[in-house]
Write a protein that holds these residues in place. Structure first.
Motif, PDB file in Angstrom:
ATOM      1  N   LEU A 153       0.832  -1.207   0.000  1.00  0.00           N
ATOM      2  CA  LEU A 153       0.000   0.000   0.000  1.00  0.00           C
ATOM      3  C   LEU A 153       0.870   1.261   0.000  1.00  0.00           C
ATOM      4  O   LEU A 153       0.546   2.246  -0.670  1.00  0.00           O
ATOM      5  N   MET A 154       1.972   1.217   0.731  1.00  0.00           N
ATOM      6  CA  MET A 154       2.906   2.338   0.734  1.00  0.00           C
ATOM      7  C   MET A 154       3.516   2.531  -0.659  1.00  0.00           C
ATOM      8  O   MET A 154       3.675   3.656  -1.130  1.00  0.00           O
ATOM      9  N   GLN A 155       3.843   1.430  -1.333  1.00  0.00           N
ATOM     10  CA  GLN A 155       4.391   1.523  -2.689  1.00  0.00           C
ATOM     11  C   GLN A 155       3.370   2.118  -3.655  1.00  0.00           C
ATOM     12  O   GLN A 155       3.726   2.915  -4.519  1.00  0.00           O
ATOM     13  N   ILE A 156       2.112   1.734  -3.503  1.00  0.00           N
ATOM     14  CA  ILE A 156       1.052   2.304  -4.340  1.00  0.00           C
ATOM     15  C   ILE A 156       0.967   3.800  -4.105  1.00  0.00           C
ATOM     16  O   ILE A 156       0.904   4.591  -5.053  1.00  0.00           O
ATOM     17  N   TRP A 157       0.974   4.202  -2.836  1.00  0.00           N
ATOM     18  CA  TRP A 157       0.901   5.621  -2.488  1.00  0.00           C
ATOM     19  C   TRP A 157       2.054   6.399  -3.125  1.00  0.00           C
ATOM     20  O   TRP A 157       1.856   7.458  -3.708  1.00  0.00           O
ATOM     21  N   LYS A 158       3.256   5.856  -3.014  1.00  0.00           N
ATOM     22  CA  LYS A 158       4.424   6.526  -3.593  1.00  0.00           C
ATOM     23  C   LYS A 158       4.307   6.613  -5.111  1.00  0.00           C
ATOM     24  O   LYS A 158       4.636   7.637  -5.699  1.00  0.00           O
ATOM     25  N   SER A 159       3.867   5.548  -5.737  1.00  0.00           N
ATOM     26  CA  SER A 159       3.719   5.544  -7.190  1.00  0.00           C
ATOM     27  C   SER A 159       2.685   6.575  -7.635  1.00  0.00           C
ATOM     28  O   SER A 159       2.889   7.264  -8.634  1.00  0.00           O
ATOM     29  N   LEU A 160       1.599   6.654  -6.909  1.00  0.00           N
ATOM     30  CA  LEU A 160       0.548   7.621  -7.271  1.00  0.00           C
ATOM     31  C   LEU A 160       0.989   9.058  -7.047  1.00  0.00           C
ATOM     32  O   LEU A 160       0.529   9.970  -7.718  1.00  0.00           O
ATOM     33  N   ASN A 161       1.897   9.252  -6.106  1.00  0.00           N
ATOM     34  CA  ASN A 161       2.401  10.598  -5.821  1.00  0.00           C
ATOM     35  C   ASN A 161       3.702  10.891  -6.543  1.00  0.00           C
ATOM     36  O   ASN A 161       4.389  11.872  -6.236  1.00  0.00           O
ATOM     37  N   LYS A 162       4.102  10.003  -7.451  1.00  0.00           N
ATOM     38  CA  LYS A 162       5.314  10.161  -8.273  1.00  0.00           C
ATOM     39  C   LYS A 162       6.582  10.318  -7.442  1.00  0.00           C
ATOM     40  O   LYS A 162       7.518  10.968  -7.874  1.00  0.00           O
ATOM     41  N   GLU A 163       6.585   9.754  -6.214  1.00  0.00           N
ATOM     42  CA  GLU A 163       7.782   9.847  -5.372  1.00  0.00           C
ATOM     43  C   GLU A 163       8.784   8.756  -5.702  1.00  0.00           C
ATOM     44  O   GLU A 163       9.965   8.880  -5.392  1.00  0.00           O
ATOM     45  N   SER A 164       8.294   7.670  -6.297  1.00  0.00           N
ATOM     46  CA  SER A 164       9.225   6.596  -6.627  1.00  0.00           C
ATOM     47  C   SER A 164       9.157   6.299  -8.118  1.00  0.00           C
ATOM     48  O   SER A 164       8.110   6.423  -8.732  1.00  0.00           O
ATOM     49  N   ALA A 165      10.278   5.941  -8.661  1.00  0.00           N
ATOM     50  CA  ALA A 165      10.319   5.595 -10.072  1.00  0.00           C
ATOM     51  C   ALA A 165       9.740   4.199 -10.250  1.00  0.00           C
ATOM     52  O   ALA A 165       9.986   3.321  -9.442  1.00  0.00           O
ATOM     53  N   PRO A 166       8.959   3.995 -11.313  1.00  0.00           N
ATOM     54  CA  PRO A 166       8.431   2.663 -11.536  1.00  0.00           C
ATOM     55  C   PRO A 166       9.547   1.678 -11.837  1.00  0.00           C
ATOM     56  O   PRO A 166      10.557   2.031 -12.403  1.00  0.00           O
ATOM     57  N   SER A 167       9.316   0.437 -11.409  1.00  0.00           N
ATOM     58  CA  SER A 167      10.353  -0.560 -11.641  1.00  0.00           C
ATOM     59  C   SER A 167      10.116  -1.303 -12.929  1.00  0.00           C
ATOM     60  O   SER A 167       9.104  -1.298 -13.515  1.00  0.00           O
TER      61      SER A 167
END
Length: 167
Positions: A153-167
């Protein structure tokens, strides 16, 4: 804001470190028990009583203590059939969609393990030889599956907020 991100990354790295050690302990137990059991069988012609039950419990702990860390590192086995076909925004959407499916599956696993723990507790289910209760193990596995669900869920949140680069 940057200081908060650094602090939370540090805390997550510490959690990874703790989970690594928690995963290593049951592996070490399996190694020691297996060695000791073989030794006892050959030297004293007697296996260690309950060895298999202890190893079974340890194997479950190895898997579930490692699950949150493997999930956070995106270390699960994957099949990349469309990896080269999607780029940019489509890649991010694919990553979020896969994470949502993972969160759903882990959520169901957590729920079912929790129910299993309650059933084990109410029924007094235990191992045959050592009479180890199944309920505590089920509840520990529930906690680690729940932690893994939170990680996704944290990874989803980061992905939606563009904080993490997609793998």
């Amino acid at each position: 804001m940057n200081n908060e991100n650094t602090n939370s990354a540090f805390q997550l790295d510490r959690l990874d470190h703790v989970l690594t050690w928690l995963s290593a302990l049951p592996v070490a137990l399996i190694v020691v028990l297996t060695f000791a059991d073989v030794f006892w069988r050959y030297v004293f012609s007697s296996p260690i009583r309950g060895n298999l039950e202890m190893i079974e419990y340890a194997m479950a702990l190895v898997i579930f203590t490692a699950l949150p860390r493997v999930t956070r590192q995106r270390g699960h086995v994957t099949v990349s059939l469309i990896e080269g076909l999607v780029k940019g925004q489509a890649q991010r959407i694919k990553t979020v969609l896969c994470d949502v499916i993972s969160a759903f599956a882990l959520g169901i696993l957590t729920w079912r393990l929790g129910l299993q723990g309650l059933e084990d507790l109410n029924a007094g289910a235990s191992t045959v030889v050592l009479n180890l209760s199944h309920a505590p193990l089920s509840f520990v596995l529930t906690a680690f599956a729940g932690l893994s669900t939170l990680v996704v869920l944290m990874q989803i949140w980061k992905s939606l907020n563009k904080e993490s680069a997609p793998s």
